[in-house]
Design a protein around this motif. Structure first.
Motif, PDB file in Angstrom:
ATOM      1  N   LYS A   1       0.807  -1.219   0.000  1.00  0.00           N
ATOM      2  CA  LYS A   1       0.000   0.000   0.000  1.00  0.00           C
ATOM      3  C   LYS A   1       0.840   1.268   0.000  1.00  0.00           C
ATOM      4  N   ASN A   2       2.092   1.171   0.441  1.00  0.00           N
ATOM      5  CA  ASN A   2       2.937   2.359   0.470  1.00  0.00           C
ATOM      6  C   ASN A   2       3.814   2.483  -0.765  1.00  0.00           C
ATOM      7  N   ASP A   3       3.627   1.579  -1.733  1.00  0.00           N
ATOM      8  CA  ASP A   3       4.482   1.541  -2.901  1.00  0.00           C
ATOM      9  C   ASP A   3       3.805   2.158  -4.120  1.00  0.00           C
ATOM     10  N   LYS A   4       4.601   2.295  -5.175  1.00  0.00           N
ATOM     11  CA  LYS A   4       4.138   2.881  -6.429  1.00  0.00           C
ATOM     12  C   LYS A   4       4.192   1.849  -7.543  1.00  0.00           C
ATOM     13  N   ALA A   5       3.185   1.873  -8.424  1.00  0.00           N
ATOM     14  CA  ALA A   5       3.108   0.900  -9.507  1.00  0.00           C
ATOM     15  C   ALA A   5       2.855   1.586 -10.838  1.00  0.00           C
ATOM     16  N   ILE A   6       3.376   0.964 -11.896  1.00  0.00           N
ATOM     17  CA  ILE A   6       3.093   1.368 -13.265  1.00  0.00           C
ATOM     18  C   ILE A   6       2.282   0.256 -13.916  1.00  0.00           C
ATOM     19  N   VAL A   7       1.118   0.602 -14.459  1.00  0.00           N
ATOM     20  CA  VAL A   7       0.266  -0.379 -15.131  1.00  0.00           C
ATOM     21  C   VAL A   7       0.437  -0.253 -16.640  1.00  0.00           C
ATOM     22  N   VAL A   8       0.786  -1.357 -17.298  1.00  0.00           N
ATOM     23  CA  VAL A   8       0.828  -1.391 -18.760  1.00  0.00           C
ATOM     24  C   VAL A   8      -0.619  -1.405 -19.225  1.00  0.00           C
ATOM     25  N   PHE A   9      -1.022  -0.341 -19.932  1.00  0.00           N
ATOM     26  CA  PHE A   9      -2.448  -0.060 -20.070  1.00  0.00           C
ATOM     27  C   PHE A   9      -2.881   0.163 -21.509  1.00  0.00           C
ATOM     28  N   SER A  10      -3.833  -0.646 -21.966  1.00  0.00           N
ATOM     29  CA  SER A  10      -4.357  -0.518 -23.330  1.00  0.00           C
ATOM     30  C   SER A  10      -5.776   0.032 -23.366  1.00  0.00           C
ATOM     31  N   GLY A  11      -6.437   0.089 -22.201  1.00  0.00           N
ATOM     32  CA  GLY A  11      -7.832   0.502 -22.170  1.00  0.00           C
ATOM     33  C   GLY A  11      -8.799  -0.634 -22.445  1.00  0.00           C
TER      34      GLY A  11
ATOM     35  N   GLU B   1      -8.087   3.033 -29.449  1.00  0.00           N
ATOM     36  CA  GLU B   1      -7.550   2.331 -28.290  1.00  0.00           C
ATOM     37  C   GLU B   1      -6.768   3.297 -27.402  1.00  0.00           C
ATOM     38  N   ILE B   2      -5.970   4.144 -28.021  1.00  0.00           N
ATOM     39  CA  ILE B   2      -5.177   5.112 -27.267  1.00  0.00           C
ATOM     40  C   ILE B   2      -6.084   6.147 -26.609  1.00  0.00           C
TER      41      ILE B   2
ATOM     42  N   THR C   1       1.040   8.040 -19.436  1.00  0.00           N
ATOM     43  CA  THR C   1       2.148   8.318 -20.345  1.00  0.00           C
ATOM     44  C   THR C   1       1.948   7.527 -21.628  1.00  0.00           C
ATOM     45  N   LEU C   2       2.130   8.183 -22.764  1.00  0.00           N
ATOM     46  CA  LEU C   2       2.032   7.523 -24.066  1.00  0.00           C
ATOM     47  C   LEU C   2       3.424   7.462 -24.677  1.00  0.00           C
ATOM     48  N   LEU C   3       3.874   6.252 -25.017  1.00  0.00           N
ATOM     49  CA  LEU C   3       5.192   6.068 -25.612  1.00  0.00           C
ATOM     50  C   LEU C   3       5.070   5.571 -27.048  1.00  0.00           C
ATOM     51  N   ASP C   4       5.931   6.076 -27.903  1.00  0.00           N
ATOM     52  CA  ASP C   4       5.934   5.709 -29.318  1.00  0.00           C
ATOM     53  C   ASP C   4       6.728   4.429 -29.526  1.00  0.00           C
ATOM     54  N   MET C   5       6.042   3.382 -30.003  1.00  0.00           N
ATOM     55  CA  MET C   5       6.687   2.100 -30.319  1.00  0.00           C
ATOM     56  C   MET C   5       6.386   1.713 -31.756  1.00  0.00           C
ATOM     57  N   GLY C   6       6.387   2.704 -32.642  1.00  0.00           N
ATOM     58  CA  GLY C   6       6.023   2.476 -34.030  1.00  0.00           C
ATOM     59  C   GLY C   6       6.908   1.489 -34.757  1.00  0.00           C
ATOM     60  N   LEU C   7       8.124   1.262 -34.249  1.00  0.00           N
ATOM     61  CA  LEU C   7       9.034   0.320 -34.894  1.00  0.00           C
ATOM     62  C   LEU C   7       8.453  -1.090 -34.954  1.00  0.00           C
ATOM     63  N   LEU C   8       7.580  -1.408 -34.001  1.00  0.00           N
ATOM     64  CA  LEU C   8       6.947  -2.735 -34.014  1.00  0.00           C
ATOM     65  C   LEU C   8       6.164  -2.967 -35.297  1.00  0.00           C
ATOM     66  N   ASN C   9       5.532  -1.922 -35.806  1.00  0.00           N
ATOM     67  CA  ASN C   9       4.752  -2.035 -37.029  1.00  0.00           C
ATOM     68  C   ASN C   9       5.654  -2.398 -38.199  1.00  0.00           C
TER      69      ASN C   9
ATOM     70  N   GLU D   1       0.274   4.679  -4.906  1.00  0.00           N
ATOM     71  CA  GLU D   1       0.351   5.553  -6.076  1.00  0.00           C
ATOM     72  C   GLU D   1       0.409   4.708  -7.333  1.00  0.00           C
ATOM     73  N   VAL D   2      -0.374   5.079  -8.339  1.00  0.00           N
ATOM     74  CA  VAL D   2      -0.463   4.289  -9.577  1.00  0.00           C
ATOM     75  C   VAL D   2      -0.355   5.225 -10.787  1.00  0.00           C
ATOM     76  N   GLU D   3       0.420   4.801 -11.773  1.00  0.00           N
ATOM     77  CA  GLU D   3       0.481   5.474 -13.062  1.00  0.00           C
ATOM     78  C   GLU D   3       0.208   4.447 -14.161  1.00  0.00           C
ATOM     79  N   THR D   4      -0.134   4.925 -15.350  1.00  0.00           N
ATOM     80  CA  THR D   4      -0.353   4.028 -16.483  1.00  0.00           C
ATOM     81  C   THR D   4       0.569   4.413 -17.630  1.00  0.00           C
ATOM     82  N   VAL D   5       0.904   3.418 -18.453  1.00  0.00           N
ATOM     83  CA  VAL D   5       1.674   3.681 -19.660  1.00  0.00           C
ATOM     84  C   VAL D   5       1.014   2.936 -20.819  1.00  0.00           C
ATOM     85  N   THR D   6       0.790   3.646 -21.904  1.00  0.00           N
ATOM     86  CA  THR D   6       0.192   3.094 -23.113  1.00  0.00           C
ATOM     87  C   THR D   6       1.194   3.238 -24.257  1.00  0.00           C
TER      88      THR D   6
END
Length: 217
Positions: free
Chosen positions: A2-12, A44-45, A60-68, A29-34
Motif C-alpha cells: 500500500k505504500n508503494d508505487k506501480a506502473i500499469v501497462v495499459f491498453s484501455g 484504443e489510445i 504516459t504515451l510512448l511511441d513504439m512504431g518500430l513494431l509495425n 500511487e499508480v500510473e499508467t503507460v500506453t
C-alpha cells in the motif's frame, strides 16, 4: 504494498482496466503507460487516455512504431486478416510486444521511482501468445532486475484466471459496469460489448455469459 508505487501497462481493454482497478486497490500511487505501435484503431489510445483521466491517474504515451515495421500483424495492418488456424499463432500476435512493453515500462518505472509493474497477461485464456506465459514474465523479471540493477516486481493479477473469473475480479473491485461499458477489447474497434464477431469479442462475451450464469450479481 500500500505504500508503494506501480506502473500499469495499459491498453484501455478489459484486462488492463481490471488490472488498473486492482493496482489502485493495492498500491498507494499508480500510473499508467500506453504504447502507440501504429495499431489499427487509434481509438484504443483515446480510450486508455480517457479512462486514466477519469480515474485520476497519470498517463504516459510512448511511441513504439518500430513494431509495425518489424512485426507485420493483423492489429497493425488492414491488409492482414484476423485469423487463428490450428497449431499456428493467431495473425493478431505481435512479435516481441510484451517483451518490449514491459522493458520500456520498467525504464519509465525506474525514472518514476516505482518498483512495481502490473500487466494483464494471462496464461489461461491467452490465445496461444507465447509472451503471455508465466514463465516468460518470471524470466523477464529476473532479466530486468539484472539489466537495470533494480528490484522490480512484475504483477500479473489475471495470469491464472479465465475470462469469467476476470469479470468476477472486476465485480469484486466494484468495477464491473465500468469495465463492461468503457473498455475497448474488440479487434474491430467497437467499445463496450464490441462487434461480437472477432476472436477478442467472442472470448470476452463467452466469459461474461459464464460469469452472469452463476447469478453472483
Amino acid at each position: 504494498m500500500k505504500n508503494d508505487k506501480a506502473i500499469v501497462v495499459f491498453s484501455g481493454g478489459q484486462d488492463s482496466t481490471t488490472c488498473l482497478f486492482w493496482a489502485l486497490e493495492n498500491f498507494k500511487e499508480v500510473e499508467t503507460v500506453t504504447f502507440n505501435y501504429n495499431q489499427r484503431h487509434k481509438l484504443e489510445i483515446e480510450v486508455a487516455e480517457g479512462i486514466a483521466k477519469e480515474l485520476g491517474v497519470k498517463h504516459t504515451l510512448l511511441d513504439m512504431g518500430l513494431l509495425n515495421q518489424l512485426a507485420p500483424n493483423a492489429l497493425t495492418r488492414e491488409d492482414i486478416d484476423i485469423t487463428q488456424e490450428a497449431d499456428e499463432l493467431p495473425s493478431t500476435f505481435v512479435e516481441g510486444r510484451n517483451l518490449l512493453f514491459l522493458s520500456f515500462a520498467a525504464i519509465l518505472a525506474k525514472q518514476a521511482g516505482a518498483k512495481h509493474l502490473v500487466t494483464g497477461v494471462c496464461e489461461t485464456d491467452f490465445s496461444g501468445y507465447p509472451d503471455c506465459r508465466d514463465i516468460f514474465v518470471k524470466s523477464l523479471n529476473v532479466t530486468l532486475n539484472l539489466a537495470m540493477d533494480n528490484q522490480f516486481v512484475i504483477h500479473t493479477p489475471l495470469m491464472w484466471l479465465d475470462k469469467a473469473e476476470t469479470w468476477g475480479l472486476a465485480d469484486d473491485l466494484h468495477a464491473f459496469e465500468f469495465v463492461r461499458e468503457k473498455t475497448l477489447t474488440c479487434y474491430n474497434g467497437v467499445i463496450a460489448d464490441g462487434c461480437g464477431e472477432c476472436p477478442a469479442c467472442e472470448l470476452r462475451q463467452k466469459g461474461l455469459d459464464k460469469y452472469l450464469s452463476k447469478d453472483k450479481r
